[in-house]
Design an enzyme around this catalytic site. Structure first.
Site, PDB file in Angstrom:
ATOM      1  CG  HIS A 132      -1.823  -1.134   1.370  1.00 25.08           C
ATOM      2  ND1 HIS A 132      -2.668  -1.549   0.362  1.00 25.08           N
ATOM      3  CD2 HIS A 132      -2.022  -2.003   2.406  1.00 25.08           C
ATOM      4  CE1 HIS A 132      -3.350  -2.620   0.784  1.00 25.08           C
ATOM      5  NE2 HIS A 132      -2.968  -2.913   2.015  1.00 25.08           N
TER       6      HIS A 132
HETATM    7 ZN    ZN Z   1      -3.516  -6.963   4.053  1.00 26.14          ZN
END
Ligand code: ZN
Length: 315
Positions: A132
């Site tokens: 992320h």
């Molecule tokens: Zn995750």
């Protein structure tokens, strides 16, 4: 016996009280390693240890200077881990006890990638899989885009050519929106991502038909269904990786039932079966492989990390 495990005791987080603020097990990696220590007599033969923290100079290959600079402030760190309370911690303490372990594990992903490519090996890093992290920001507990950095730095060093085929099999419960963002226009890097679209960061954008290897799942999916979908969907992607020079496997253990962030419903054995299936498929392809541990927020997560490592060293 070409396969290796990358680990350092420096991977553990040392923020006092972090366990109480976040479901992440701060000692997950050393607990996993201790299991292996007890069960694998010649563990030292498999062990590679990263020596250096990934410094800003290196991280600038993929991250903006502004973003890296912002991490000297507790408020910026608190935002990435979504723990508002951390903004009250002194930044020096957070740098040492939270960011340094992540810098070390980022360096571990580079070490794993270099070893895998040079030796045609399968290498598991006990950290990493920070899928992320974007060029200009971190999200969802991910600060540094370790896999993207490994690709970029390997291209610069000549270990990988710009058009060498590189694959990412992302089976963490969350979609790898950060990793995706680095390679959206790079046809050399292909991604298979099976993820719960009902949790952060949600469904991928674009026409479903344009992204044949994005496989959204619903919250609560059972292990039987999960493994059936995986066995149906993964083979076609593997067909595209026959000449791959490097394949990452993001083996997030947050697919385990009871994981508050993953919200899928796989039993312990289902997760082990998943890892065995993927690693056997990759072994059959005979391509260099890097396994990353990515997310996993239950008290059982470290045991799954150890199980995956055992499968790898026994291959
Ligand atoms: Zn995750």
């Amino acid at each position: 016996m070409n396969n290796r495990l990358v680990y350092s005791e420096g991977y553990d987080f040392a923020v006092a009280g972090l366990d109480k603020l976040h479901p992440f097990d701060a000692k997950k990696f050393s607990k996993a390693w201790n299991i292996l220590n007890d069960e694998i007599p010649d563990l030292v033969e498999y062990h590679l240890s990263p020596k250096e923290l990934a410094a800003d100079e290196l991280l600038k290959l993929i991250h903006t200077s502004e973003y890296l600079k912002s991490l000297s402030q507790s408020t910026a760190i608190a935002k990435v881990v979504e723990l508002g309370l951390l903004r009250f911690f002194p930044s020096g303490i957070l740098a040492r006890s939270l960011l340094d372990p992540i810098r070390l594990a980022t360096s571990g992903t580079l070490l794993a990638s270099q070893y895998a490519v040079k030796n045609q090996a399968m290498v598991m890093n006990f950290g990493g899989g920070y899928h992320h992290a974007f060029s200009n920001r971190g999200e969802g507990f991910c600060f540094f885009a370790d896999a993207a950095l490994a690709i970029k730095s390997s291209r610069i060093s000549g270990l990988l050519q710009q058009n060498d085929n590189v694959g990412m099999i992302d089976l963490d419960a969350h979609r790898g929106n950060g990793f995706e963002s680095f390679f959206i226009d790079d046809s050399s890097v292909s991604i298979f991502d099976m993820y719960n679209f009902q949790v952060y960061p949600g469904l991928h954008s674009g026409d479903v038909d344009d992204y044949p290897y994005m496989v959204p799942l619903q919250s609560g999916m059972s292990g039987e269904s999960y493994l059936r979908v995986l066995r149906e969907e993964l083979p076609a992607f593997l067909e595209t990786l026959k000449d791959a020079k490097l394949v990452f496997y993001n083996a997030g253990t947050d697919v385990l039932a009871g994981d508050r962030l993953g919200r899928l419903n796989l039993s312990f054995q289902h997760v082990v079966e998943r890892d065995r299936y993927v690693l056997e498929q990759l072994k059959a392809l005979a391509v260099p492989v890097v396994v990353l541990t990515s997310g996993g927020y239950t008290s059982e997560s470290y045991k799954l990390v150890a199980e995956c490592a055992k499968i790898l060293v026994n291959m």
